[in-house]
Scaffold this motif. Structure first.
Motif, short mmCIF file in Angstrom:
data_model
loop_
_atom_site.label_atom_id
_atom_site.label_comp_id
_atom_site.label_asym_id
_atom_site.label_seq_id
_atom_site.Cartn_x
_atom_site.Cartn_y
_atom_site.Cartn_z
N HIS A 200 2.55 8.81 11.87
CA HIS A 200 2.00 9.94 11.11
C HIS A 200 2.47 9.90 9.66
O HIS A 200 3.65 9.64 9.40
N VAL A 201 1.55 10.19 8.74
CA VAL A 201 1.99 10.38 7.36
C VAL A 201 2.84 11.65 7.32
O VAL A 201 2.72 12.53 8.17
N GLU A 202 3.72 11.72 6.34
CA GLU A 202 4.62 12.86 6.24
C GLU A 202 3.85 14.12 5.82
O GLU A 202 2.83 14.05 5.14
N ASP A 203 4.34 15.28 6.26
CA ASP A 203 3.70 16.54 5.90
C ASP A 203 3.62 16.69 4.39
O ASP A 203 4.60 16.41 3.68
N GLY A 204 2.45 17.11 3.90
CA GLY A 204 2.25 17.25 2.47
C GLY A 204 1.84 15.95 1.79
O GLY A 204 1.53 15.95 0.60
N GLU A 205 1.82 14.85 2.54
CA GLU A 205 1.44 13.54 1.99
C GLU A 205 0.19 13.00 2.70
O GLU A 205 0.02 11.79 2.86
N GLU A 206 -0.69 13.92 3.09
CA GLU A 206 -1.87 13.52 3.88
C GLU A 206 -2.73 12.47 3.18
O GLU A 206 -3.35 11.62 3.83
N ALA A 207 -2.78 12.52 1.85
CA ALA A 207 -3.63 11.57 1.12
C ALA A 207 -3.14 10.13 1.25
O ALA A 207 -3.88 9.19 0.94
N ALA A 208 -1.91 9.94 1.73
CA ALA A 208 -1.40 8.58 1.94
C ALA A 208 -2.06 7.89 3.13
O ALA A 208 -1.93 6.68 3.30
N ALA A 209 -2.76 8.66 3.95
CA ALA A 209 -3.38 8.08 5.15
C ALA A 209 -4.45 7.05 4.80
O ALA A 209 -4.74 6.15 5.59
N ASN A 210 -5.08 7.20 3.63
CA ASN A 210 -6.08 6.20 3.23
C ASN A 210 -5.38 5.05 2.53
O ASN A 210 -5.27 4.99 1.31
N SER A 211 -4.83 4.15 3.36
CA SER A 211 -4.18 2.93 2.89
C SER A 211 -4.95 1.77 3.51
O SER A 211 -5.87 1.99 4.30
N ILE A 212 -4.59 0.54 3.17
CA ILE A 212 -5.19 -0.60 3.89
C ILE A 212 -4.13 -1.65 4.17
O ILE A 212 -3.24 -1.89 3.36
N ARG A 213 -4.26 -2.28 5.32
CA ARG A 213 -3.48 -3.48 5.64
C ARG A 213 -4.35 -4.67 5.23
O ARG A 213 -5.47 -4.83 5.72
N PHE A 214 -3.83 -5.47 4.30
CA PHE A 214 -4.56 -6.66 3.85
C PHE A 214 -3.58 -7.82 3.86
O PHE A 214 -2.69 -7.91 3.03
N ASN A 215 -3.72 -8.67 4.89
CA ASN A 215 -2.79 -9.77 5.10
C ASN A 215 -1.36 -9.22 5.16
O ASN A 215 -1.10 -8.33 5.94
N GLN A 216 -0.44 -9.71 4.31
CA GLN A 216 0.95 -9.29 4.50
C GLN A 216 1.26 -7.91 3.93
O GLN A 216 2.33 -7.36 4.19
N PHE A 217 0.37 -7.34 3.13
CA PHE A 217 0.67 -6.09 2.44
C PHE A 217 0.00 -4.87 3.07
O PHE A 217 -1.10 -4.98 3.61
N VAL A 218 0.65 -3.73 2.93
CA VAL A 218 -0.03 -2.44 3.11
C VAL A 218 -0.17 -1.85 1.71
O VAL A 218 0.83 -1.56 1.05
N LEU A 219 -1.41 -1.73 1.25
CA LEU A 219 -1.68 -1.12 -0.05
C LEU A 219 -1.82 0.37 0.18
O LEU A 219 -2.69 0.80 0.96
N MET A 220 -0.98 1.16 -0.48
CA MET A 220 -1.07 2.60 -0.31
C MET A 220 -1.05 3.28 -1.67
O MET A 220 -0.54 2.73 -2.65
N PRO A 221 -1.65 4.48 -1.75
CA PRO A 221 -1.63 5.19 -3.03
C PRO A 221 -0.20 5.58 -3.41
O PRO A 221 0.60 5.95 -2.55
N ALA A 222 0.11 5.48 -4.69
CA ALA A 222 1.43 5.85 -5.17
C ALA A 222 1.61 7.37 -5.13
O ALA A 222 0.64 8.12 -5.14
N GLY A 223 2.88 7.79 -5.08
CA GLY A 223 3.15 9.21 -5.17
C GLY A 223 3.46 9.89 -3.84
O GLY A 223 3.51 11.12 -3.77
N PHE A 224 3.66 9.08 -2.79
CA PHE A 224 3.95 9.62 -1.46
C PHE A 224 5.21 8.94 -0.93
O PHE A 224 5.16 8.12 0.00
N PRO A 225 6.36 9.27 -1.53
CA PRO A 225 7.58 8.48 -1.28
C PRO A 225 8.08 8.52 0.15
O PRO A 225 8.60 7.51 0.65
N ARG A 226 7.90 9.65 0.84
CA ARG A 226 8.44 9.71 2.20
C ARG A 226 7.61 8.86 3.16
O ARG A 226 8.17 8.19 4.05
N THR A 227 6.30 8.84 2.96
CA THR A 227 5.46 7.98 3.81
C THR A 227 5.71 6.52 3.49
O THR A 227 5.78 5.67 4.39
N ALA A 228 5.87 6.20 2.19
CA ALA A 228 6.16 4.81 1.81
C ALA A 228 7.47 4.35 2.44
O ALA A 228 7.57 3.22 2.96
#
Length: 260
Positions: A200-228
């Motif tokens: 689960h993404v952390e509470d208050g960081e719901e927008a971090a759920a739209n990330s992608i796994r692309f080969n070795q990386f997970v690309l996620m939007p910046a600004g969601f430190p607890r989910t990162a």
């Protein structure tokens, strides 16, 4: 053996156009800054390339402000590609512009004929099935037509429901690997991911759920430190990319590429 759900050799992207300031948005939280969006888009493309993948960079489409969000125009599977039929009328014209790029790589390109509508942002391909969320942009007829196409290629499709007030199914979830899904609590509570490992993404960081796994990386939007931090602790190699401008148009990491 590669995993076609997150191991990719190619991606298609499209540069933002100056008309992006006229893009669709559920609520007006400000006009996107084109210069910032171009910088963020370049960082996104560079990150995809860093994995060794080939990135096909299509030119801007001034007549279609939302055309940077290429994911909504098609579904790419190992066996073929399906051209979507967007639920937003202003986006229907983007699909014919995507078709030639896909035909360069796929011998089998099919299309949603209608009358139903379906957008790629509502489709999550996992290791075992294709999940499609009904939403304001994707209706029952569109889901049914796609189901018929992908069953020809040996895929099973399951219809689920996007939470009210959420634009796309993948606004609230993303695939981390063949069996693991990153999700908001509100979406996971529906039971649609029963049988999967769910983070689960952390509470208050719901927008971090739209990330992608692309080969070795997970690309996620910046600004969601607890989910990162949570993803890093779970063993994922996270790359944070500024998404402040795309977010003004309800866009995120998955929207910006077609991956295959």
């Amino acid at each position: 053996m590669t995993d076609p759900t997150f191991e990719f050799s190619r991606a298609i992207t499209r540069r933002p156009s100056a008309s992006i300031t006229d893009g669709l948005r559920a609520e007006d939280i400000g006009t996107p800054d084109l210069d910032q969006m171009l910088k963020d888009h370049a960082h996104y493309v560079a990150t995809l390339k860093k994995t060794g993948a080939e990135v096909i960079e299509l030119p801007p489409l001034e007549d279609f402000p939302d055309a940077v969000f290429v994911e909504d125009t098609a579904l790419c599977l190992p066996q073929g590609a399906v051209l979507m039929r967007p639920g937003a009328p202003s986006r229907m014209g983007e699909v014919p512009h995507m078709a030639p790029a896909l035909r360069e790589f796929y011998g089998d390109v099919r299309g949603i004929a209608g009358p139903g509508h379906i957008e790629g942002g509502d489709i999550l391909v996992t290791g075992r099935e294709i999940l499609v969320g009904r939403s304001d942009r994707t209706d029952a007829a569109g889901v049914a037509e796609l189901s018929g196409i992908v069953s020809d290629w040996g895929h099973s499709l399951r219809e689920v429901f996007t939470p009210p007030g959420v634009l796309h199914f993948k606004t609230d979830c993303s695939l981390l690997d063949g069996e693991t899904i990153l999700s908001t609590k509100r979406l996971a509570a529906s039971g649609c991911f029963d049988g999967y490992r769910v983070l689960h993404v952390e509470d208050g960081e719901e927008a971090a759920a739209n990330s992608i796994r692309f080969n070795q990386f997970v690309l996620m939007p910046a600004g969601f430190p607890r989910t990162a931090a949570m993803l890093g602790n779970a063993g994922y190699d996270v790359v944070e990319i500024n998404n402040s401008e795309c977010a003004k148009l309800d866009g995120g990491m998955s929207c910006l590429s077609l991956r295959f």
